[in-house]
Scaffold this motif. Structure first.
Motif, PDB file in Angstrom:
ATOM      1  N   PHE A   1      -5.025  -5.203  -5.378  1.00 52.91           N
ATOM      2  CA  PHE A   1      -5.365  -4.304  -4.261  1.00 52.91           C
ATOM      3  C   PHE A   1      -4.502  -3.044  -4.222  1.00 52.91           C
ATOM      4  CE2 PHE A   1      -2.008  -4.807  -1.009  1.00 52.91           C
ATOM      5  CZ  PHE A   1      -1.318  -5.916  -1.494  1.00 52.91           C
ATOM      6  N   ALA A   2      -3.205  -3.163  -4.545  1.00 48.21           N
ATOM      7  CA  ALA A   2      -2.330  -1.989  -4.478  1.00 48.21           C
ATOM      8  C   ALA A   2      -2.628  -1.014  -5.609  1.00 48.21           C
ATOM      9  CB  ALA A   2      -0.867  -2.425  -4.500  1.00 48.21           C
ATOM     10  N   VAL A   3      -2.902  -1.551  -6.778  1.00 51.15           N
ATOM     11  CA  VAL A   3      -3.258  -0.715  -7.930  1.00 51.15           C
ATOM     12  C   VAL A   3      -4.559   0.052  -7.659  1.00 51.15           C
ATOM     13  CG1 VAL A   3      -3.919  -0.768 -10.382  1.00 51.15           C
ATOM     14  CG2 VAL A   3      -2.084  -2.276  -9.544  1.00 51.15           C
ATOM     15  N   LYS A   4      -5.535  -0.662  -7.115  1.00 54.42           N
ATOM     16  CA  LYS A   4      -6.822  -0.037  -6.814  1.00 54.42           C
ATOM     17  C   LYS A   4      -6.685   0.981  -5.666  1.00 54.42           C
ATOM     18  CE  LYS A   4      -9.573  -1.824  -9.864  1.00 54.42           C
ATOM     19  NZ  LYS A   4     -10.271  -3.113  -9.763  1.00 54.42           N
ATOM     20  N   ALA A   5      -5.834   0.668  -4.711  1.00 60.73           N
ATOM     21  CA  ALA A   5      -5.590   1.624  -3.620  1.00 60.73           C
ATOM     22  C   ALA A   5      -4.991   2.907  -4.184  1.00 60.73           C
ATOM     23  CB  ALA A   5      -4.648   1.015  -2.572  1.00 60.73           C
ATOM     24  N   ARG A   6      -4.047   2.753  -5.120  1.00 61.75           N
ATOM     25  CA  ARG A   6      -3.442   3.929  -5.750  1.00 61.75           C
ATOM     26  C   ARG A   6      -4.488   4.762  -6.495  1.00 61.75           C
ATOM     27  NH1 ARG A   6       1.138   6.400  -7.076  1.00 61.75           N
ATOM     28  NH2 ARG A   6       1.003   7.732  -8.917  1.00 61.75           N
TER      29      ARG A   6
ATOM     30  N   ILE B   1       0.843  -1.209   0.000  1.00 59.01           N
ATOM     31  CA  ILE B   1       0.000   0.000   0.000  1.00 59.01           C
ATOM     32  C   ILE B   1       0.879   1.261   0.000  1.00 59.01           C
ATOM     33  CG2 ILE B   1      -1.616   1.384   1.388  1.00 59.01           C
ATOM     34  CD1 ILE B   1      -3.127  -0.909   0.205  1.00 59.01           C
ATOM     35  N   ILE B   2       1.887   1.272   0.857  1.00 62.67           N
ATOM     36  CA  ILE B   2       2.765   2.446   0.961  1.00 62.67           C
ATOM     37  C   ILE B   2       3.536   2.661  -0.342  1.00 62.67           C
ATOM     38  CG2 ILE B   2       4.770   3.426   2.174  1.00 62.67           C
ATOM     39  CD1 ILE B   2       3.726   1.692   4.657  1.00 62.67           C
ATOM     40  N   ASP B   3       4.110   1.595  -0.873  1.00 64.04           N
ATOM     41  CA  ASP B   3       4.860   1.713  -2.138  1.00 64.04           C
ATOM     42  C   ASP B   3       3.968   2.252  -3.263  1.00 64.04           C
ATOM     43  OD1 ASP B   3       7.228   0.820  -1.045  1.00 64.04           O
ATOM     44  OD2 ASP B   3       6.956  -1.266  -1.672  1.00 64.04           O
ATOM     45  N   ALA B   4       2.710   1.872  -3.243  1.00 59.83           N
ATOM     46  CA  ALA B   4       1.797   2.251  -4.335  1.00 59.83           C
ATOM     47  C   ALA B   4       1.236   3.664  -4.180  1.00 59.83           C
ATOM     48  CB  ALA B   4       0.651   1.243  -4.425  1.00 59.83           C
ATOM     49  N   THR B   5       1.340   4.239  -2.977  1.00 58.54           N
ATOM     50  CA  THR B   5       0.641   5.516  -2.740  1.00 58.54           C
ATOM     51  C   THR B   5       1.531   6.620  -2.169  1.00 58.54           C
ATOM     52  OG1 THR B   5      -0.026   4.769  -0.511  1.00 58.54           O
ATOM     53  CG2 THR B   5      -1.597   4.365  -2.311  1.00 58.54           C
ATOM     54  N   HIS B   6       2.802   6.343  -1.894  1.00 61.54           N
ATOM     55  CA  HIS B   6       3.635   7.279  -1.115  1.00 61.54           C
ATOM     56  C   HIS B   6       3.815   8.645  -1.770  1.00 61.54           C
ATOM     57  CE1 HIS B   6       7.310   7.139  -3.596  1.00 61.54           C
ATOM     58  NE2 HIS B   6       6.800   5.986  -3.971  1.00 61.54           N
TER      59      HIS B   6
ATOM     60  N   ILE C   1      -7.425   1.515   1.439  1.00 63.16           N
ATOM     61  CA  ILE C   1      -6.689   0.254   1.602  1.00 63.16           C
ATOM     62  C   ILE C   1      -7.524  -0.980   1.246  1.00 63.16           C
ATOM     63  CG2 ILE C   1      -5.153   1.320   3.309  1.00 63.16           C
ATOM     64  CD1 ILE C   1      -6.492  -0.347   5.490  1.00 63.16           C
ATOM     65  N   TYR C   2      -8.850  -0.836   1.324  1.00 66.83           N
ATOM     66  CA  TYR C   2      -9.697  -1.966   0.947  1.00 66.83           C
ATOM     67  C   TYR C   2     -10.451  -1.703  -0.358  1.00 66.83           C
ATOM     68  CZ  TYR C   2      -8.713  -3.410   5.730  1.00 66.83           C
ATOM     69  OH  TYR C   2      -8.086  -3.753   6.892  1.00 66.83           O
ATOM     70  N   ALA C   3      -9.866  -0.902  -1.243  1.00 62.36           N
ATOM     71  CA  ALA C   3     -10.504  -0.620  -2.538  1.00 62.36           C
ATOM     72  C   ALA C   3     -10.704  -1.917  -3.324  1.00 62.36           C
ATOM     73  CB  ALA C   3      -9.656   0.369  -3.331  1.00 62.36           C
TER      74      ALA C   3
ATOM     75  N   LYS D   1      -7.512   9.780  -6.754  1.00 59.55           N
ATOM     76  CA  LYS D   1      -8.768  10.553  -6.805  1.00 59.55           C
ATOM     77  C   LYS D   1      -8.778  11.612  -5.711  1.00 59.55           C
ATOM     78  CE  LYS D   1     -11.985   7.090  -7.608  1.00 59.55           C
ATOM     79  NZ  LYS D   1     -13.220   6.416  -7.178  1.00 59.55           N
ATOM     80  N   MET D   2      -8.388  11.214  -4.519  1.00 62.97           N
ATOM     81  CA  MET D   2      -8.390  12.168  -3.400  1.00 62.97           C
ATOM     82  C   MET D   2      -7.332  13.232  -3.609  1.00 62.97           C
ATOM     83  SD  MET D   2      -9.483  10.279   0.103  1.00 62.97           S
ATOM     84  CE  MET D   2      -9.809  11.911   0.758  1.00 62.97           C
TER      85      MET D   2
END
Lengths: 280, 280
Positions: free
Chosen positions: B255-260, B46-51, B247-249, B265-266
Motif C-alpha cells: 500500500f505504501a509503495v502504491k501510494a507513493r 503513508i507519510i514516510d512514503a510520500t513526504h 492512500i487507498y491505491a 504521478k500527481m
C-alpha cells in the motif's frame, strides 16, 4: 428518544430547560482541580443537582476538545453518566459538524453510536448531502443551525437571497425551507437564537412542528416570555438553553446548590408559561 | 508556518500536493489491524512514503472521532509524528468547526495549541465572531469553506444574495468578500472545490492573493490543469488535495509503495505546470 417522549418529559417536569455544559477549567470551583477528572466531577455535580428541573443537557464539544484526549474522556464519561443514571434526559452534542457525505457519516457514527447522544448540532453551509447522513439514524435528531444568537449571525444568515422556492427570503429561511425536503427531515430540529424573539413568528410559518433549540436567553439578552409567545407550538417545540447563568452561578463549594437555585428559577418561569398555555 | 515558507516548500519540492489522511479501518490493509494503533501505523507508512512529494497533509477529524478516544489518540500521534520528523510540512486539521466567539476560541486552542496544526478548516455560516478567534493566532491559518466540492454546495453556497458591498452575487462570493474585512484576514485561506474549475476566475477577482485548498481533483472529477489555469497566482496559491486516490491505491502489503506511485504521478503533473508558469 422520540419527540413525543421529549414532550412527555416536558409535561412531567413542567420544564423545557436545557443546561449547557460548557466547562472551562478556569471558571469552575478551584477545589475540583485536585481531582483526577475535574470536568467530569463538575458535570456530575451539576447534573445531579438539576436533573429534575431540566429535560436536556448539552455539552459543547469545543470545551472538551480544548483539553485534548483528557477532555474527550471527560465528555465520554459525562454522556455515559447521563445515559446510565438519567435515561429520560434528552442529550445534545453541540458539535456544529458537517462535511461531505461519507465524512458526515463518520461524524454521525461518532456522536450517535460511539458516544450515544440523542442529537447533534450540524451546520447547513455544505447542503443536503452533508446533513442527510445524520438524518438516517432512527430516533436520533439533527439540530440544524438556522439563526444563531451571536452578532455574526447577521453576516450571512440574514442576507436576502433567492431560491426557486423562495424568491425573496433571508438565508436562514432558505435553510429552513430547503431542509424540509431532505430525506428523513422528520428528524430535524433547528437552532434559533433568542436574541431576536420576533423572528420566531416567521420561523413558525416555515417549520410549525419542529423543535427549536434556543440559546441566548439570559446572558445574551433574550427574553423567555417573548420567545415563548412567538415560538411555542402545541408540543411546546422549544428547548431553552442556559449555560453560564446556571453552571457558573457560584465558583465556590456551593456551586451545585447555586446552580440548582438558578435552574429552579428558570423552571418556575417555564411552569407559569406551560400552565397558561396548556391549562385548557 | 508562513505562506512565504509554504511557497518556498512548493518551489523546492515542485509540488503543491496535499495528502488527505481520511483513514477508514474498513479500507486499510487488513494486516495492519493486528497492530496496537492501525490508524497511526497506516498514516506513518503513508507519510514516510510520500513526504518528499507533498507539501501538506490533511487529516479529516471525522475519521478519527468516529473511533472515539482511540481515534483521537491516533490523530494526536499522527500530527506529533509529522511535526517531529517533517517540520517543513504544512498541516491541516480538516475539522470544519465554527461556533460563537468564546467557543471558537476553545476550538482554536484545541487545534493550534494542543494539537499544534498549522491550519484548520472553518465553516462560515456563523459569521465574523465565529472565525476571528481562529485568525488571532500568529502564523496559523484559517481555511474558510467558500465553495465546496460536494453536490450540496449548490443548495446554499450558490444562492443569489445581496449585501451592502455586493448587490448581486452568490453566497460564496459574499463569504469571500466579507471575510476580507475581518481582523487578521491575512491569515485566511479558502476551500474551493475543483469540480467547478471555471469558478476560480471569479474567485481570483475577489481573493487574488490567498491560498486555496482544493478538494475534488481525481475521485470527484476535477481537472488539475484547468484548476491551475484559472486559479494559480504568483505564489502558486493552490494546495490540491487528494485522499482516496493516494492512500487507498492498494489495500495490500504494497500500500505504501502504491501510494507513493500515485503521489509521484500527481507531483510530476504539478512539476510540468510549475515549470511552465515559473520558467521565466
Amino acid at each position: 428518544m422520540t419527540t413525543q417522549q421529549l414532550f412527555e418529559q416536558i409535561q412531567l417536569k413542567k420544564s423545557f430547560l436545557c443546561v449547557g455544559l460548557d466547562v472551562d477549567l478556569t471558571k469552575i470551583p478551584q477545589h475540583l482541580l485536585v481531582l483526577e477528572d475535574p470536568i467530569f466531577e463538575f458535570n456530575k455535580a451539576i447534573i445531579d443537582a438539576t436533573h429534575d428541573l431540566a429535560v436536556s443537557y448539552k455539552p459543547n464539544t469545543a470545551f472538551y476538545e480544548a483539553y485534548g484526549i483528557k477532555g474527550w474522556i471527560s465528555l465520554q464519561k459525562t454522556i455515559n453518566y447521563i445515559n446510565e443514571n438519567y435515561p429520560d434526559l434528552f442529550t445534545i452534542a453541540d458539535a456544529k459538524r458537517g462535511d461531505i457525505g461519507n465524512t458526515s457519516s463518520m461524524y454521525a457514527k461518532a456522536f450517535f453510536e460511539d458516544l450515544n447522544f440523542d442529537s447533534v448540532t450540524v451546520a447547513p453551509y455544505m447542503g443536503k448531502d452533508s446533513v442527510e447522513p445524520f438524518l438516517a439514524f432512527e430516533n436520533k435528531h439533527t439540530i440544524l443551525l438556522a439563526l444563531t444568537s451571536n452578532t455574526g449571525a447577521f453576516d450571512f444568515q440574514t442576507l436576502q437571497s433567492k431560491s426557486e422556492k423562495l424568491l425573496e427570503a433571508e438565508l436562514y429561511q432558505q435553510v429552513l425551507e430547503t431542509s424540509k425536503n431532505w430525506t428523513n427531515s422528520k428528524n430535524l430540529m433547528y437552532v434559533v437564537g433568542a436574541t431576536k424573539a420576533t423572528y420566531f413568528s416567521e420561523i413558525r410559518k416555515i417549520v410549525p412542528d419542529s423543535f427549536l433549540l434556543v440559546p441566548g436567553v439570559g446572558a445574551q439578552g433574550g427574553n423567555l416570555a417573548e420567545v415563548c409567545a412567538h415560538g411555542m407550538n402545541d408540543q411546546v417545540g422549544l428547548l431553552i438553553n442556559s449555560s453560564r447563568a446556571i453552571i457558573y452561578a457560584s465558583n465556590d463549594f456551593d456551586f451545585a446548590v447555586k446552580a440548582r437555585a438558578e435552574a429552579l428559577k428558570m423552571q418556575q418561569e417555564m411552569q407559569v408559561i406551560l400552565d397558561a398555555k396548556f391549562s385548557n
